[in-house]
Design a protein around this motif. Sequence first.
Motif, PDB file in Angstrom:
ATOM      1  N   ASN A 561       0.847  -1.200   0.000  1.00 28.75           N
ATOM      2  CA  ASN A 561       0.000   0.000   0.000  1.00 28.75           C
ATOM      3  C   ASN A 561       0.882   1.250   0.000  1.00 28.75           C
ATOM      4  OD1 ASN A 561      -2.462   1.288  -0.050  1.00 28.75           O
ATOM      5  ND2 ASN A 561      -2.778   1.189   2.162  1.00 28.75           N
ATOM      6  N   ARG A 562       1.747   1.307  -1.023  1.00 27.78           N
ATOM      7  CA  ARG A 562       2.710   2.392  -1.141  1.00 27.78           C
ATOM      8  C   ARG A 562       2.523   3.088  -2.488  1.00 27.78           C
ATOM      9  NH1 ARG A 562       8.323  -0.416   1.123  1.00 27.78           N
ATOM     10  NH2 ARG A 562       7.881  -0.126   3.344  1.00 27.78           N
ATOM     11  N   TYR A 563       2.767   4.396  -2.491  1.00 27.65           N
ATOM     12  CA  TYR A 563       2.482   5.198  -3.674  1.00 27.65           C
ATOM     13  C   TYR A 563       3.604   6.192  -3.923  1.00 27.65           C
ATOM     14  CZ  TYR A 563      -2.210   3.619  -2.369  1.00 27.65           C
ATOM     15  OH  TYR A 563      -3.284   2.857  -2.017  1.00 27.65           O
ATOM     16  N   VAL A 564       3.730   6.607  -5.176  1.00 28.04           N
ATOM     17  CA  VAL A 564       4.524   7.782  -5.522  1.00 28.04           C
ATOM     18  C   VAL A 564       3.661   8.666  -6.420  1.00 28.04           C
ATOM     19  CG1 VAL A 564       6.824   6.791  -5.273  1.00 28.04           C
ATOM     20  CG2 VAL A 564       5.600   6.530  -7.439  1.00 28.04           C
ATOM     21  N   TYR A 565       3.878   9.961  -6.330  1.00 30.80           N
ATOM     22  CA  TYR A 565       3.148  10.917  -7.162  1.00 30.80           C
ATOM     23  C   TYR A 565       3.891  12.244  -7.119  1.00 30.80           C
ATOM     24  CZ  TYR A 565       1.224  12.093  -2.533  1.00 30.80           C
ATOM     25  OH  TYR A 565       1.066  12.421  -1.207  1.00 30.80           O
ATOM     26  N   THR A 566       3.462  13.185  -7.938  1.00 24.55           N
ATOM     27  CA  THR A 566       4.077  14.517  -7.923  1.00 24.55           C
ATOM     28  C   THR A 566       3.059  15.546  -7.450  1.00 24.55           C
ATOM     29  OG1 THR A 566       3.506  14.920 -10.255  1.00 24.55           O
ATOM     30  CG2 THR A 566       5.681  13.983  -9.790  1.00 24.55           C
ATOM     31  N   VAL A 567       3.574  16.602  -6.828  1.00 25.69           N
ATOM     32  CA  VAL A 567       2.756  17.732  -6.405  1.00 25.69           C
ATOM     33  C   VAL A 567       3.471  18.999  -6.870  1.00 25.69           C
ATOM     34  CG1 VAL A 567       3.851  17.740  -4.114  1.00 25.69           C
ATOM     35  CG2 VAL A 567       1.675  18.923  -4.456  1.00 25.69           C
ATOM     36  N   GLU A 568       2.701  19.960  -7.392  1.00 29.12           N
ATOM     37  CA  GLU A 568       3.296  21.170  -7.940  1.00 29.12           C
ATOM     38  C   GLU A 568       2.294  22.314  -7.873  1.00 29.12           C
ATOM     39  OE1 GLU A 568       3.019  21.324 -12.585  1.00 29.12           O
ATOM     40  OE2 GLU A 568       3.341  19.215 -12.029  1.00 29.12           O
ATOM     41  N   HIS A 569       2.777  23.509  -8.143  1.00 33.52           N
ATOM     42  CA  HIS A 569       1.946  24.696  -8.318  1.00 33.52           C
ATOM     43  C   HIS A 569       2.696  25.616  -9.269  1.00 33.52           C
ATOM     44  CE1 HIS A 569      -0.654  28.150  -7.376  1.00 33.52           C
ATOM     45  NE2 HIS A 569      -1.527  27.249  -6.955  1.00 33.52           N
ATOM     46  N   PHE A 570       2.049  26.657  -9.727  1.00 32.69           N
ATOM     47  CA  PHE A 570       2.701  27.547 -10.675  1.00 32.69           C
ATOM     48  C   PHE A 570       4.046  28.037 -10.159  1.00 32.69           C
ATOM     49  CE2 PHE A 570       3.515  31.997 -11.940  1.00 32.69           C
ATOM     50  CZ  PHE A 570       3.846  31.761 -13.266  1.00 32.69           C
ATOM     51  N   ASN A 571       4.126  28.369  -8.877  1.00 33.06           N
ATOM     52  CA  ASN A 571       5.384  28.862  -8.321  1.00 33.06           C
ATOM     53  C   ASN A 571       6.041  27.853  -7.391  1.00 33.06           C
ATOM     54  OD1 ASN A 571       3.567  29.047  -6.280  1.00 33.06           O
ATOM     55  ND2 ASN A 571       3.861  31.233  -5.855  1.00 33.06           N
ATOM     56  N   GLU A 572       5.735  26.572  -7.583  1.00 31.18           N
ATOM     57  CA  GLU A 572       6.354  25.499  -6.799  1.00 31.18           C
ATOM     58  C   GLU A 572       6.693  24.336  -7.729  1.00 31.18           C
ATOM     59  OE1 GLU A 572       4.951  22.252  -3.477  1.00 31.18           O
ATOM     60  OE2 GLU A 572       4.242  24.332  -3.250  1.00 31.18           O
ATOM     61  N   PRO A 573       7.983  24.100  -8.000  1.00 32.19           N
ATOM     62  CA  PRO A 573       8.365  23.021  -8.926  1.00 32.19           C
ATOM     63  C   PRO A 573       7.863  21.670  -8.438  1.00 32.19           C
ATOM     64  CG  PRO A 573      10.253  24.414  -8.393  1.00 32.19           C
ATOM     65  CD  PRO A 573       9.154  24.799  -7.440  1.00 32.19           C
ATOM     66  N   PRO A 574       7.631  20.744  -9.362  1.00 30.25           N
ATOM     67  CA  PRO A 574       7.130  19.422  -8.965  1.00 30.25           C
ATOM     68  C   PRO A 574       8.053  18.721  -7.971  1.00 30.25           C
ATOM     69  CG  PRO A 574       6.928  19.729 -11.333  1.00 30.25           C
ATOM     70  CD  PRO A 574       7.724  20.887 -10.823  1.00 30.25           C
ATOM     71  N   LYS A 575       7.430  18.138  -6.965  1.00 29.78           N
ATOM     72  CA  LYS A 575       8.131  17.290  -6.010  1.00 29.78           C
ATOM     73  C   LYS A 575       7.634  15.851  -6.179  1.00 29.78           C
ATOM     74  CE  LYS A 575       8.465  20.881  -2.431  1.00 29.78           C
ATOM     75  NZ  LYS A 575       8.061  21.242  -1.044  1.00 29.78           N
ATOM     76  N   LEU A 576       8.547  14.920  -6.063  1.00 31.71           N
ATOM     77  CA  LEU A 576       8.178  13.507  -6.104  1.00 31.71           C
ATOM     78  C   LEU A 576       7.944  13.060  -4.658  1.00 31.71           C
ATOM     79  CD1 LEU A 576       9.973  10.741  -8.199  1.00 31.71           C
ATOM     80  CD2 LEU A 576       8.817  10.289  -6.055  1.00 31.71           C
ATOM     81  N   ILE A 577       6.727  12.634  -4.382  1.00 30.77           N
ATOM     82  CA  ILE A 577       6.327  12.255  -3.026  1.00 30.77           C
ATOM     83  C   ILE A 577       6.194  10.745  -2.924  1.00 30.77           C
ATOM     84  CG2 ILE A 577       4.606  12.570  -1.210  1.00 30.77           C
ATOM     85  CD1 ILE A 577       6.050  15.142  -1.989  1.00 30.77           C
ATOM     86  N   PHE A 578       6.691  10.188  -1.813  1.00 29.57           N
ATOM     87  CA  PHE A 578       6.476   8.774  -1.486  1.00 29.57           C
ATOM     88  C   PHE A 578       5.537   8.698  -0.297  1.00 29.57           C
ATOM     89  CE2 PHE A 578       7.538   5.341   1.480  1.00 29.57           C
ATOM     90  CZ  PHE A 578       7.243   4.231   0.693  1.00 29.57           C
ATOM     91  N   LEU A 579       4.545   7.800  -0.360  1.00 27.89           N
ATOM     92  CA  LEU A 579       3.574   7.644   0.716  1.00 27.89           C
ATOM     93  C   LEU A 579       3.394   6.173   1.041  1.00 27.89           C
ATOM     94  CD1 LEU A 579       1.271   8.737   2.595  1.00 27.89           C
ATOM     95  CD2 LEU A 579      -0.260   8.440   0.640  1.00 27.89           C
ATOM     96  N   ASP A 580       3.560   5.836   2.322  1.00 27.35           N
ATOM     97  CA  ASP A 580       3.224   4.507   2.830  1.00 27.35           C
ATOM     98  C   ASP A 580       1.953   4.676   3.659  1.00 27.35           C
ATOM     99  OD1 ASP A 580       2.949   2.139   4.322  1.00 27.35           O
ATOM    100  OD2 ASP A 580       5.105   1.769   4.276  1.00 27.35           O
ATOM    101  N   ARG A 581       0.806   4.286   3.090  1.00 29.20           N
ATOM    102  CA  ARG A 581      -0.464   4.549   3.765  1.00 29.20           C
ATOM    103  C   ARG A 581      -0.651   3.667   4.991  1.00 29.20           C
ATOM    104  NH1 ARG A 581      -5.648   4.385   1.319  1.00 29.20           N
ATOM    105  NH2 ARG A 581      -6.161   5.769   3.048  1.00 29.20           N
ATOM    106  N   ASP A 582      -0.076   2.470   4.994  1.00 27.49           N
ATOM    107  CA  ASP A 582      -0.214   1.601   6.168  1.00 27.49           C
ATOM    108  C   ASP A 582       0.484   2.189   7.383  1.00 27.49           C
ATOM    109  OD1 ASP A 582      -1.712  -0.220   4.758  1.00 27.49           O
ATOM    110  OD2 ASP A 582       0.004  -1.482   4.226  1.00 27.49           O
ATOM    111  N   LYS A 583       1.610   2.860   7.149  1.00 26.65           N
ATOM    112  CA  LYS A 583       2.374   3.458   8.248  1.00 26.65           C
ATOM    113  C   LYS A 583       2.082   4.949   8.394  1.00 26.65           C
ATOM    114  CE  LYS A 583       6.200   0.168   7.791  1.00 26.65           C
ATOM    115  NZ  LYS A 583       7.655   0.010   7.533  1.00 26.65           N
ATOM    116  N   ASN A 584       1.195   5.471   7.524  1.00 27.83           N
ATOM    117  CA  ASN A 584       0.883   6.899   7.542  1.00 27.83           C
ATOM    118  C   ASN A 584       2.168   7.728   7.480  1.00 27.83           C
ATOM    119  OD1 ASN A 584      -0.862   9.099   7.549  1.00 27.83           O
ATOM    120  ND2 ASN A 584      -0.825   9.283   9.780  1.00 27.83           N
ATOM    121  N   TYR A 585       3.039   7.320   6.564  1.00 28.51           N
ATOM    122  CA  TYR A 585       4.356   7.944   6.437  1.00 28.51           C
ATOM    123  C   TYR A 585       4.503   8.540   5.042  1.00 28.51           C
ATOM    124  CZ  TYR A 585       9.436   8.250   5.784  1.00 28.51           C
ATOM    125  OH  TYR A 585      10.703   8.670   5.490  1.00 28.51           O
TER     126      TYR A 585
END
Length: 874
Positions: A561-585
């Motif tokens: 139950n692990r994920y990767v994705y990107t988050v960005e905004h016009f003035n915020e470059p994309p970040k690669l995020i890792f999420l472990d939902r089982d550990k809420n990490y």
Amino acid sequence: MDIRKSNNRSIKNIKPKWYLMFIILCFCYINSMAQQVKKQLKKEDYALWGKLQIQEISNNGNWVSYTMIYSDQTDTLFIQNTQNNKLFEIPKAKQGKFIGEKWYACLLPENSLKLIDLKNGKTHFFKETKSFHVINTENHMLLQSTTSLDNQNLIVLTLNNFETKTWYNVTNFKYNPFNQTLAISQFQNNQNELVLVNINKSYTETVLDTSLIETFAALKWQEEGQNLVYTKGLKTIGFYSDLVKKSIELNLDETSFYSQNHNLISNGNLPLTISKDGKKVFFGFQQNEVESNKDNPQIWNTKDRWIYPKNKKVAGWMHLPKIGVWMPEENKTFALTDNNLPKGFLNGNQNYMLTYNPMTNEPQFKKEASLDIYCKKIGTETKSLLFEKYPFTEFEFHLSPCGQFIFYFKEGDWFSYNFTDENHRNLTAGLNSSFDLEYYDRPDIHPAYGFAGWTTDNNALLYDKYDVWLISGDGKITKQLTHGRPSGTCFRLQKQYFENQDHNFFNRFEKGVYDLSKDLLFSTEKSTKKGFATWSMAKGIEIWEEQTKRFEQLKKAKKENRYVYTVEHFNEPPKLIFLDRDKNYKKTVRESNSHHKNYEWGVVKLITYKNEKGKNLKGSLFYPADYNPKKMYPMIVRIYETFSESYDRYVIPTDFNSAGFNTVNFTTQGFFVLQPDINYEIGNPGISATACVLAAVDEAINTASIDQNKIGLIGHSFGGYETLFILTQTNRFATAVASAALSDLTAKYLYIDWTLDSPNYWRFENYQSRMGKSLFEDREGYQRNCPITNVEKINTPLLTWNGLDDLLVNPSQSYSLFTALRRLEKNNVLLLYEDERHTIVNKNNQKDLTLKVENWFKHYLQGKEELDWMKPQN
């Protein structure tokens, strides 16, 4: 009390060490403030920027691979551990793949393979490797190599001991994960051989067939089975039955429907295929083309179903590939398509063939004619009419994987057809929701919100404006999985590893299959907030990420139950995020373009305004990087249809732009950029666009420090048309740029669309140009909304450009505008790019165009120098 004396006395009483500390703190503060002063972005800095593209996450989620893609430097692949951040960096790598959690393989330039042991970091190289395949044992790889003599070899590499087994002079191969067997076609012992190799049984080989002349090709295994089909030369199909351990052949010259001047074909559109039950072989065959004499004269007849060029290409469907079926156990063959019904596709279980002729209901004047679709049960010669004059689109016609149902959209509702009881059912008429687009501003039938996919128990997942519905083909199940409408939250499914994709190329309209016993992943959007959510049968919907930012590229580990994705905004470059939902990490794996923080950038604000009919609209207003509210700034208005949905997207500065425009290039050079949404009135596309754009400009001026005398306008394609027309209605803009722009509605309406070999009527009557009627029903409306008709009203300095090979908007549209403006002695510079079509592809041309557009606006809006290319050339 004398305050001055008190203060002086206090200072004198300060001990030296505290005084020194005070001085140091002041120095640190001043130095810190100095470091926060950001730089102005320069052209030479653009090369620093790259695009972050996630490639994949490993099965357990311990590793992620991603690429940084640059417009002006080397692309680089990264493999990073999501737990300890261990990192491998590989420039110029491509086609990377995790093999379990231990190995990573990728291709390098000059045909070499790099294999990394992720546990100890050791690297292995394999030269002369042009491709590789990971097979499901996670302990073997298939390497395809090319020798100096251009021969193809196939190597099986065992990863735990690096032993190899090689087959030489391989012409084709196919791996079967069901029984871990390779089918290999090779030239050996002065003959062509077809060999079966069992990888798990010491590479035991079985020779299926040999030939001195004919080669074996188009190898295809039964899905989740052990039967194999292949072609032998151009006339013979082979079928290997694992049950009887032997091959049988079909010579197509001996079939009733196959003539001597036909050959087998097998390609991506029409591959040799074996049915899921292993009892039917589907194949493509095509008549050999005979060079025909050119027609002189060509004969064009208004009563023809299709106009001459399109009809000439079809030639009575004689040369179109046809589909046949062979049933080896019964030794029967049938033609599934022919010259009368030349096109078709299979249902999910491959027991029925749906066929049609695109010409049946021609002539007509939409983009495509409605279809009469016939149903033929495979193994019989009978057929029945299933749909008559159905307004077919592949986005609204879906076949269930089990083969029992067709789901199709008609007149605002979803229907099903049941192959078992031969009944049509309306599935959504009684539901308290609308499944066709509530807002659709084109003069055509409203399309559906969308078909999301199938479930493993053969129910459908359908979209309304906000939510996802689970609906069965028999109508007995109608369940709303999400409930976003009350809060205005839109839920849309995300594709993941557990989604099974059907690989039946004959069936173009199947979707993926979702297992409802596992979590479903959704993207969410509510006003400016976006995020991700999970749905499960036990808990329903759970939103686990939601911010006023843009979330993209979601990928889930196959086994965790692990994920990767990107988050960005016009003035915020994309970040690669890792999420472990089982550990809420959650952690940030990579911040792309970390140098962004050193530069002035600007912000974006959503503005709202109303058109003449009072409809609320949105626009994205991007501020100059050095914005000072006490200073007045020029603004560029970029138009098309709607832009507000992408206001939060991070834009990389670059000189390589296919339409010559880049938002950040301008905001970092002292411009506002406004991108307004436009709401159209059918029959008045130009007039309604003008009203929306001017209302947006007014609101922008009321919002920020914009110089109303220094506003420019730019649009490409349909936006180019809007730009030209707006200039005929107002002198509000100091300058404009229009590209690939429609200038003469009548000429375009009557011109041939050479991408489709048909007239352009449909673009105006039913599509983007939004006239809603023919030229002959509303000639005055066409003139009223036509730039060339009103061209004498253009007083704005205008830059236009076209690709000389543009098939969508012929350069003649730009020539007409140019000659009109020349005769009127108006200011227009026209750029024409050789070997370019609707957008610019060549990088040198992209840079040239981008710089010219920027210099044009700088001259007219910032008072910069008029460059030589802008001036008269003689």
